[in-house]
Design a protein around this motif. Structure first.
Motif, PDB file in Angstrom:
ATOM      1  N   THR A 139       0.830  -1.201   0.000  1.00 32.83           N
ATOM      2  CA  THR A 139       0.000   0.000   0.000  1.00 32.83           C
ATOM      3  C   THR A 139       0.866   1.254   0.000  1.00 32.83           C
ATOM      4  O   THR A 139       0.616   2.201  -0.753  1.00 32.83           O
ATOM      5  CB  THR A 139      -0.941   0.002   1.219  1.00 32.83           C
ATOM      6  N   LYS A 194       2.292   1.772  -3.450  1.00 29.14           N
ATOM      7  CA  LYS A 194       1.351   2.359  -4.397  1.00 29.14           C
ATOM      8  C   LYS A 194       1.182   3.858  -4.162  1.00 29.14           C
ATOM      9  O   LYS A 194       1.153   4.648  -5.111  1.00 29.14           O
ATOM     10  CB  LYS A 194      -0.011   1.665  -4.267  1.00 29.14           C
ATOM     11  N   ASP A 246      -0.066   4.808  -8.029  1.00 29.08           N
ATOM     12  CA  ASP A 246      -1.338   4.096  -8.208  1.00 29.08           C
ATOM     13  C   ASP A 246      -2.225   4.373  -7.001  1.00 29.08           C
ATOM     14  O   ASP A 246      -2.474   3.507  -6.157  1.00 29.08           O
ATOM     15  CB  ASP A 246      -1.046   2.595  -8.364  1.00 29.08           C
ATOM     16  N   ASP A 266      -5.199   4.921  -4.713  1.00 26.47           N
ATOM     17  CA  ASP A 266      -6.595   4.562  -4.463  1.00 26.47           C
ATOM     18  C   ASP A 266      -7.034   5.328  -3.218  1.00 26.47           C
ATOM     19  O   ASP A 266      -6.483   5.113  -2.131  1.00 26.47           O
ATOM     20  CB  ASP A 266      -6.708   3.053  -4.236  1.00 26.47           C
ATOM     21  N   ASP A 288      -7.524   3.242  -0.207  1.00 29.22           N
ATOM     22  CA  ASP A 288      -6.263   2.785   0.392  1.00 29.22           C
ATOM     23  C   ASP A 288      -5.665   3.876   1.265  1.00 29.22           C
ATOM     24  O   ASP A 288      -5.186   3.623   2.373  1.00 29.22           O
ATOM     25  CB  ASP A 288      -5.255   2.406  -0.698  1.00 29.22           C
ATOM     26  N   TYR A 289      -5.665   5.082   0.745  1.00 27.31           N
ATOM     27  CA  TYR A 289      -5.079   6.203   1.478  1.00 27.31           C
ATOM     28  C   TYR A 289      -5.839   6.463   2.769  1.00 27.31           C
ATOM     29  O   TYR A 289      -5.240   6.721   3.820  1.00 27.31           O
ATOM     30  CB  TYR A 289      -5.086   7.449   0.592  1.00 27.31           C
TER      31      TYR A 289
END
Length: 402
Positions: free
Chosen positions: A185, A188, A194, A196, A199-200
């Motif tokens: 994560t 990314k 990448d 998301d 995710d953040y």
């Protein structure tokens, strides 16, 4: 609509409570508890960058290592020599059993912004350099999310170096899918782009919780020392009190300190011919009995992925502008001869460390010629009474040098 509003309000209140609690515990670690944390070697301390706020003092020097940092009864241990924090010079200790080069590369970057003194000492253990290197389970047990978060956010470490460390982390976290996913994560968000949003968000909320937990655990070990976490690896000698008067490191009689170490070691090594501390010999050596003789004939430190991990550590230090002194600790020659560990392989290991130090332009405290010096080690691998006496002086000289 009312339910959604109520849920949102509850979430905001919960996050506010976490944030407020986090500020309180952080304030404690950076305030009233700061001095007693300098020499603490509890496992919990290693989870929290906030537990190392003493590094903001220019008279403090970061010392990285592993199990040898724990104070047993050596009167020459830096905690006692430098007055348990009541000195005009102090070493701030970071490391527990199993903490090796890759972990310490992450830790160094996590703490570099706090380091007023841009120098650090890194104590190496030959036992890290067996052929497999650090074991995945060991690395995972010393992978601390708050330290990794601070490492990834450190803009002084290049993306290229971060990628190398991330690649190595993913290799070693193969048996820990949860931590591996956390690393991916971060990759990314901070490297591949990448991004998301979910995710953040998950990462941010997770860090808020883990930060509070890590700071709380450190606070608890210092405020209620009798309530230690179950995973605490070894009892830290908390009864050591700061010196009643300030220790002036420049006035220490180093020759007398070495003699003190000699005498203490002699009094505690009486039941064997290996110059091993009596209790250690009884508990660990006698338990193995005759099976220890020639048991290491096929062992070697010549080739190991740990060498590349050490090079990564030194690359991180270079990018951070931190001057490093490596410490090459010997093995107990008497015991290693008994187990049949080849001398040539030991010599090659010591030379490998010299080569890495020279190639990276870092200072080396080289004690490889002290394999057979009585009381330099306390057992078969850890610094002992005389070993600490020698290193205390060399650390102080490193601190003083321009």
């Amino acid at each position: 609509m009312k339910r959604a509003t109520a849920a949102l309000l509850a979430l905001v209140l919960a996050l506010g409570c976490i944030w407020g609690s986090g500020r309180y515990f952080r304030g404690q670690l950076e305030g009233s508890l700061q001095r007693q944390l300098i020499y603490d070697t509890s496992l919990e301390k290693n989870y929290s960058p906030n537990a190392f706020s003493a590094l903001r003092d220019e008279s403090s020097l970061l010392v990285l290592g592993s199990s040898e940092l724990t104070l047993h009864e050596e009167s020459t241990h830096p905690q006692l020599v430098f007055g348990s924090g009541n000195s005009d010079f102090n070493t701030v200790l970071l490391g527990v059993p199993g903490t090796q080069s890759l972990n310490q590369a992450i830790n160094l970057a996590a703490l570099s912004d706090q380091m007023a003194n841009k120098k650090a000492v890194f104590i190496l253990s030959p036992q890290w350099f067996y052929k497999p290197g650090v074991y995945p389970e060991t690395f995972a047990s010393r992978f601390y999310l708050q330290m990794f978060d601070a490492f990834m956010k450190n803009e002084q470490v290049t993306d290229e170096t971060k990628r190398k460390i991330l690649r190595r982390c993913k290799e070693l976290l193969v048996k820990d899918p949860e931590r591996k996913k956390q690393v991916e994560t971060y990759e990314k968000i901070y490297l591949t782009g990448d991004l998301d949003p979910l995710d953040y968000l998950q990462l941010g909320v997770g860090n808020l919780f883990s930060g509070l937990q890590s700071d709380y655990n450190v606070w608890r070990t210092q405020t209620y020392p009798h309530q230690q976490a179950e995973h605490r690896y070894t009892p830290f000698i908390a009864s050591v009190k700061p010196s009643e008067t300030t220790v002036h490191a420049g006035e220490i009689d180093w020759a007398a300190l070495r003699q003190q170490g000699e005498e203490q070691g002699k009094s505690l090594c009486t039941n064997n011919s290996f110059y091993i501390e009596d209790k250690y010999y009884q508990q660990l050596i006698r338990a193995r009995g005759y099976t220890a003789r020639n048991s290491e004939r096929d062992s070697s430190f010549k080739v190991s992925p740990e060498y590349d991990d050490l090079r990564l550590f030194l690359q991180v230090a270079k990018e951070l502008g931190i001057e490093i002194m490596l410490v090459s600790v010997p093995v107990n020659g008497y015991w290693y001869d008994y187990t049949g560990f080849p001398q040539e392989d030991r010599k090659q290991y010591y030379q490998n460390i010299r080569n890495i130090a020279e190639q990276n332009g870092v200072q080396l405290a080289d004690y490889s010629d002290r394999e057979y010096e009585p009381y330099f080690l306390r057992d078969i691998m850890h610094l002992g009474w005389k070993g600490w006496a020698y290193l205390d002086e060399q650390i102080y000289q490193f601190y003083q040098a321009d």
